[in-house]
Write a protein that holds these residues in place. Structure first.
Motif, PDB file in Angstrom:
ATOM      1  N   HIS A 111       0.842  -1.190   0.000  1.00 32.10           N
ATOM      2  CA  HIS A 111       0.000   0.000   0.000  1.00 32.10           C
ATOM      3  C   HIS A 111       0.879   1.242   0.000  1.00 32.10           C
ATOM      4  O   HIS A 111       1.804   1.344   0.786  1.00 32.10           O
ATOM      5  CB  HIS A 111      -0.904   0.041   1.238  1.00 32.10           C
ATOM      6  N   GLY A 112       0.569   2.137  -0.914  1.00 37.89           N
ATOM      7  CA  GLY A 112       1.322   3.387  -0.912  1.00 37.89           C
ATOM      8  C   GLY A 112       1.481   3.940  -2.300  1.00 37.89           C
ATOM      9  O   GLY A 112       0.691   3.658  -3.198  1.00 37.89           O
ATOM     10  N   GLN A 113       2.508   4.709  -2.494  1.00 34.39           N
ATOM     11  CA  GLN A 113       2.686   5.425  -3.749  1.00 34.39           C
ATOM     12  C   GLN A 113       3.536   4.599  -4.714  1.00 34.39           C
ATOM     13  O   GLN A 113       4.690   4.890  -4.963  1.00 34.39           O
ATOM     14  CB  GLN A 113       3.331   6.785  -3.477  1.00 34.39           C
ATOM     15  N   HIS A 114       2.913   3.553  -5.221  1.00 36.33           N
ATOM     16  CA  HIS A 114       3.537   2.722  -6.234  1.00 36.33           C
ATOM     17  C   HIS A 114       2.430   2.059  -7.035  1.00 36.33           C
ATOM     18  O   HIS A 114       1.254   2.197  -6.731  1.00 36.33           O
ATOM     19  CB  HIS A 114       4.467   1.675  -5.601  1.00 36.33           C
ATOM     20  N   GLU A 115       2.794   1.327  -8.050  1.00 31.30           N
ATOM     21  CA  GLU A 115       1.791   0.782  -8.963  1.00 31.30           C
ATOM     22  C   GLU A 115       0.986  -0.348  -8.351  1.00 31.30           C
ATOM     23  O   GLU A 115      -0.141  -0.594  -8.746  1.00 31.30           O
ATOM     24  CB  GLU A 115       2.484   0.255 -10.234  1.00 31.30           C
ATOM     25  N   HIS A 116       1.568  -1.022  -7.377  1.00 30.50           N
ATOM     26  CA  HIS A 116       0.987  -2.278  -6.916  1.00 30.50           C
ATOM     27  C   HIS A 116      -0.068  -2.010  -5.844  1.00 30.50           C
ATOM     28  O   HIS A 116       0.089  -2.374  -4.683  1.00 30.50           O
ATOM     29  CB  HIS A 116       2.109  -3.160  -6.371  1.00 30.50           C
ATOM     30  N   GLN A 117      -1.185  -1.366  -6.208  1.00 25.11           N
ATOM     31  CA  GLN A 117      -2.214  -1.031  -5.243  1.00 25.11           C
ATOM     32  C   GLN A 117      -3.483  -1.790  -5.605  1.00 25.11           C
ATOM     33  O   GLN A 117      -4.333  -1.300  -6.346  1.00 25.11           O
ATOM     34  CB  GLN A 117      -2.466   0.472  -5.224  1.00 25.11           C
ATOM     35  N   ARG A 118      -3.614  -2.970  -5.084  1.00 19.08           N
ATOM     36  CA  ARG A 118      -4.770  -3.788  -5.427  1.00 19.08           C
ATOM     37  C   ARG A 118      -6.061  -3.219  -4.855  1.00 19.08           C
ATOM     38  O   ARG A 118      -7.151  -3.550  -5.316  1.00 19.08           O
ATOM     39  CB  ARG A 118      -4.566  -5.211  -4.911  1.00 19.08           C
ATOM     40  N   LEU A 119      -5.945  -2.351  -3.858  1.00 19.99           N
ATOM     41  CA  LEU A 119      -7.142  -1.795  -3.246  1.00 19.99           C
ATOM     42  C   LEU A 119      -7.966  -0.999  -4.256  1.00 19.99           C
ATOM     43  O   LEU A 119      -9.170  -0.852  -4.091  1.00 19.99           O
ATOM     44  CB  LEU A 119      -6.756  -0.907  -2.056  1.00 19.99           C
ATOM     45  N   LEU A 120      -7.344  -0.478  -5.314  1.00 18.05           N
ATOM     46  CA  LEU A 120      -8.073   0.292  -6.309  1.00 18.05           C
ATOM     47  C   LEU A 120      -8.881  -0.597  -7.249  1.00 18.05           C
ATOM     48  O   LEU A 120      -9.740  -0.113  -7.973  1.00 18.05           O
ATOM     49  CB  LEU A 120      -7.098   1.145  -7.133  1.00 18.05           C
TER      50      LEU A 120
ATOM     51  N   ILE B 105       2.288 -10.888   4.753  1.00 20.69           N
ATOM     52  CA  ILE B 105       3.151  -9.699   4.754  1.00 20.69           C
ATOM     53  C   ILE B 105       2.341  -8.485   4.320  1.00 20.69           C
ATOM     54  O   ILE B 105       1.695  -8.501   3.271  1.00 20.69           O
ATOM     55  CB  ILE B 105       4.348  -9.893   3.799  1.00 20.69           C
ATOM     56  N   LEU B 106       2.397  -7.415   5.131  1.00 21.69           N
ATOM     57  CA  LEU B 106       1.755  -6.149   4.807  1.00 21.69           C
ATOM     58  C   LEU B 106       2.827  -5.070   4.721  1.00 21.69           C
ATOM     59  O   LEU B 106       3.675  -4.972   5.608  1.00 21.69           O
ATOM     60  CB  LEU B 106       0.719  -5.764   5.868  1.00 21.69           C
ATOM     61  N   VAL B 107       2.797  -4.278   3.646  1.00 23.90           N
ATOM     62  CA  VAL B 107       3.788  -3.222   3.445  1.00 23.90           C
ATOM     63  C   VAL B 107       3.055  -1.895   3.285  1.00 23.90           C
ATOM     64  O   VAL B 107       2.149  -1.782   2.455  1.00 23.90           O
ATOM     65  CB  VAL B 107       4.658  -3.503   2.198  1.00 23.90           C
ATOM     66  N   PHE B 108       3.445  -0.897   4.084  1.00 27.79           N
ATOM     67  CA  PHE B 108       2.834   0.427   4.023  1.00 27.79           C
ATOM     68  C   PHE B 108       3.923   1.447   3.698  1.00 27.79           C
ATOM     69  O   PHE B 108       4.925   1.551   4.402  1.00 27.79           O
ATOM     70  CB  PHE B 108       2.182   0.792   5.361  1.00 27.79           C
ATOM     71  N   ASP B 109       3.682   2.203   2.621  1.00 33.74           N
ATOM     72  CA  ASP B 109       4.643   3.206   2.178  1.00 33.74           C
ATOM     73  C   ASP B 109       4.031   4.588   2.366  1.00 33.74           C
ATOM     74  O   ASP B 109       2.921   4.851   1.893  1.00 33.74           O
ATOM     75  CB  ASP B 109       4.987   2.964   0.708  1.00 33.74           C
ATOM     76  N   GLU B 110       4.763   5.486   3.069  1.00 34.25           N
ATOM     77  CA  GLU B 110       4.307   6.862   3.297  1.00 34.25           C
ATOM     78  C   GLU B 110       2.957   6.894   4.007  1.00 34.25           C
ATOM     79  O   GLU B 110       2.085   7.688   3.693  1.00 34.25           O
ATOM     80  CB  GLU B 110       4.206   7.610   1.954  1.00 34.25           C
TER      81      GLU B 110
END
Length: 554
Positions: free
Chosen positions: A129-138, A454-459
Motif C-alpha cells: 500500500h502506498g505510492q507505487h503501482e501495486h495497489q490492489r485496493l483500487l 506480509i503487509l507493506v505500508f509506504d508513506e
C-alpha cells in the motif's frame, strides 16, 4: 514471512541487503534518500511492471532477490507444482533481473518463471500500500474480495460460482443438442437412406476379396480343368507316366546299391520323390472334378461386385469403412431420435440449476448488504485515530439484476476524506498516504480473516504527527501480531515501536548518487529517532527524548 531482500543496481541503490524478522519493521531516512525504492523493488519482484529507468545509471542490469518463509501459506505449493517449480522445505526464493538490452528475466527457486507466476505468488504473500503501482485496493475485484473476507462469504461465493458454472454448462449442452437436432432433422432422411442401403447389403469386411477369388476361378474354369487334367494324366494315369518312370528308375537304383551299399541314401531320396509325385498326381484328379463351369454364378458375382464397388465409392475405401459408416449413421439417427428426451431432461436440470443459482445469489446479496454496513462502520470508527477525521468509507453494491459468476452486484469502495464532500470512487480520491491509512483501517478490520502474511505500508504517515502518530503506531503493532508488517515512515513514534529499524541514506560523489541501507541498533537507533523527532541528534536533550520514546515512556 519475508526473511531477506537483496537489491543491486536498482534506481539509485548500488547494493543493499536487508534481513527481516517477524513483527514490525520500519525504514526511515531523510527526504529523497530513496526509502520507497526498496518498496518499489519488492513490488517489482512480485509482478510489478518494469521500466528502463529502474536500472541504475551506468549499470547494464538490475537484480532483485527475496527469500520468503512460506510454510502454511495457502496456494503456494499448488502454484509451484503447476509451474513445474521445485517447492519443498517451506522456502521460496524469487529473483528478477532487468536488462537494458535483451529481455528481462525472472526465477522462482532457481527455475525460470513468468511474470504471471511472480504476480500469482505475490498475491498470496504480500499486500503493498502506498505510492507505487501495486495497489490492489483500487481494483473493484479486490474490493469485493475484501468485503467477502470480512463477512466470511468465501464458501457461499464458491457455491454461487459453482452453481453459475453448472447453469452455463447446461446452457452450452442444450445449445449443442438443439443444434444437433436442427442439423440432424435436415439430414435424417439421408442418414436413414444410408443406414438402410448399407444394412440391406449384409456386408462382411473381406467379402470383396473372397468374391474376387471365386470370380477368377469361374472365369478360367475351362482352362483350369484342362491344365489339371493334363497334369494328372502325365504324372499318374498315362502309360509311361512320371510315376511309372520313377518306378523303373528305382530298379536301377537297387542295382547301384547292390554294388555299393554306401549309395543306399539315394534310395531313400528316390522313395520320397516317388511318393510326392504320386500324391501330386492323385490330388489333381479331385481338384479337376471340383471345378465348376457356372456362367450364372459368375453373373451373380459380377452383380454383387458392382454393388460393393458402388458402396465403397460412396461410403469408404474398404468394406470395413462402409460398415463403420453405416454404424455411425445409425448412432447419429439414434441421437436425433432421442434428442427430444435429452432436451427435456436438460431443460429440467437447467430449471433446477437456475433456481439454485438464484437462491444462492440472493443469499449472497443479503449477506453482502449486511456486511457492507458492518465493514463501513468498522473502518469509519478507525479513521479519526488515523488522522482522517471526517473521513468516511461507504461500500456500494451496484447490480442490474443479472446474476454473474460471483453474484448479482458489483462492489465498489466510495470514500470521502473531507467533511462536506460526497463519497466518490476510491481511485479518484485518495493520495498515497491517505490510501495507506485507509488500508490500515481495513487491515485492522480484517485482522482475523486476512491470511496474507506480509503487509507493506509506504508513506503511511504523510501529513500527520502528534497523537495521531501514536495511534497509527498502536494499529501497526496490533497488525504485526498476526502479520509481518513493513513500514516506510517519517514518524519517530512509529519507528520507536518497531521490532527492527533500517536507515536509508544517500551520498553523492561527483555526479554519482548512491543509496545505502543499514540496520540500526543501540546508539545508532537513538540518533535516528532523535533526528526523526526534528531535534539535533547530537544534543543530549534530543537523545534523551528519543531514548524515552524507544523505552515506551512517551
Amino acid at each position: 514471512m519475508l526473511t531477506e531482500l537483496r537489491v543491486r543496481n536498482f534506481a539509485v541503490v548500488e547494493e543493499a541487503v536487508l534481513e527481516f524478522g517477524p513483527g514490525l519493521s520500519v525504514l526511515s531516512g531523510e527526504t529523497g534518500a530513496g526509502k520507497s525504492i526498496l518498496v518499489e523493488a519488492l513490488a517489482l519482484l512480485v509482478g510489478g511492471r518494469p521500466s528502463p529507468d529502474m536500472i541504475r545509471a551506468g549499470a547494464g542490469r538490475a537484480r532483485i532477490e527475496a527469500r520468503f518463509e512460506v510454510e502454511g501459506v495457502e496456494g503456494i505449493a499448488s502454484l509451484c507444482e503447476q509451474a513445474g517449480v521445485d517447492h519443498d522445505d517451506g522456502w521460496l526464493i524469487l529473483r528478477r533481473e532487468l536488462r537494458r538490452e535483451g529481455r528481462h528475466r525472472a526465477w522462482v527457486n532457481g527455475s525460470p518463471a513468468t511474470t504471471r507466476l511472480l504476480r500469482e505468488l505475490g498475491e498470496r504473500l504480500v499486500e503493498l500500500h502506498g505510492q507505487h503501482e501495486h495497489q490492489r485496493l483500487l481494483d473493484r475485484g479486490h474490493q469485493r474480495r475484501i468485503l467477502d473476507a470480512f463477512g466470511r462469504h468465501e464458501a457461499l461465493v464458491a457455491k454461487t460460482a459453482a452453481a453459475f458454472d453448472t447453469l452455463r454448462d447446461l446452457d452450452a449442452r442444450l445449445a449443442r443438442v438443439r443444434q444437433t437436432v436442427r442439423e440432424g432433422r435436415e439430414r435424417a432422411d439421408y442418414l436413414r437412406f444410408k443406414c438402410d442401403e448399407i444394412a440391406a447389403a449384409s456386408l462382411s469386411p473381406d467379402e470383396d476379396e473372397v468374391l474376387e477369388t471365386e470370380a477368377r476361378r469361374l472365369t478360367h474354369s475351362e482352362e483350369l480343368i484342362e491344365l489339371s487334367g493334363l497334369l494328372h494324366h502325365r504324372l499318374y494315369e498315362a502309360e509311361g507316366s512320371v510315376v511309372d518312370q520313377l518306378g523303373e528308375l528305382g530298379n536301377r537304383l537297387d542295382a547301384l546299391v547292390t554294388i555299393d551299399p554306401a549309395a543306399s541314401l539315394f534310395r531313400d531320396l528316390h522313395e520320397a520323390a516317388l511318393r510326392s509325385v504320386e500324391e501330386l498326381g492323385l490330388g489333381l484328379a479331385p481338384y479337376r472334378d471340383a471345378i465348376e463351369h457356372d456362367p450364372r454364378r459368375l453373373d451373380e458375382i459380377r452383380l454383387r461386385q458392382d454393388l460393393l464397388y458402388r458402396l465403397k465409392r460412396k461410403y469408404g475405401d474398404s468394406l470395413a469403412e462402409v460398415i463403420r459408416t453405416g454404424e455411425e449413421a445409425r448412432r447419429e439417427l439414434e441421437r436425433i431420435d432421442g434428442a427430444d428426451d435429452e432436451i427435456a431432461r436438460l431443460e429440467a436440470g437447467r430449471e433446477e440449476a437456475a433456481a439454485e443459482l438464484a437462491e444462492r445469489a440472493s443469499r449472497l446479496s443479503e449477506r453482502r448488504r449486511r456486511t457492507a454496513e458492518a465493514l463501513s462502520e468498522a473502518v469509519n470508527a478507525a479513521l479519526p485515530d488515523l488522522g482522517l477525521r471526517g473521513g468516511r468509507l461507504a461500500v456500494q453494491l451496484v447490480g442490474d439484476g443479472e446474476i454473474r459468476r460471483l453474484g448479482t452486484e458489483r462492489v465498489e469502495f466510495l470514500v470521502s476524506l473531507n467533511p462536506g464532500f460526497q463519497p466518490a470512487p476510491l481511485r479518484r480520491v485518495a493520495s498515497g498516504g491517505e490510501m495507506s491509512r485507509l488500508m490500515l483501517a481495513l487491515e485492522a478490520a480484517l485482522i482475523e480473516v486476512d491470511e496474507l502474511p506480509i503487509l507493506v505500508f509506504d508513506e503511511i504517515d504523510a501529513g500527520i504527527g502528534g497523537e495521531v502518530a501514536h495511534r497509527i503506531a498502536d494499529r501497526l503493532i496490533r497488525l504485526s501480531a498476526a502479520h509481518q508488517v513493513l513500514v516506510v515512515t517519517h514518524l519517530a513514534q512509529i519507528a520507536a515501536r518497531a521490532n527492527a529499524h533500517y536507515s536509508i541514506g544517500k551520498t553523492t560523489e561527483g555526479e554519482a548518487t548512491r543509496t545505502s541501507v543499514r540496520a540500526l541498533t543501540g546508539g545508532e537507533r537513538v540518533l535516528e529517532v532523535a533526528r526523526m523527532l526534528g531535534g539535533d541528534p547530537d544534543s543530549r536533550a534530543s537523545r534523551a527524548h528519543a531514548e524515552e520514546l524507544l523505552a515506551g515512556q512517551i
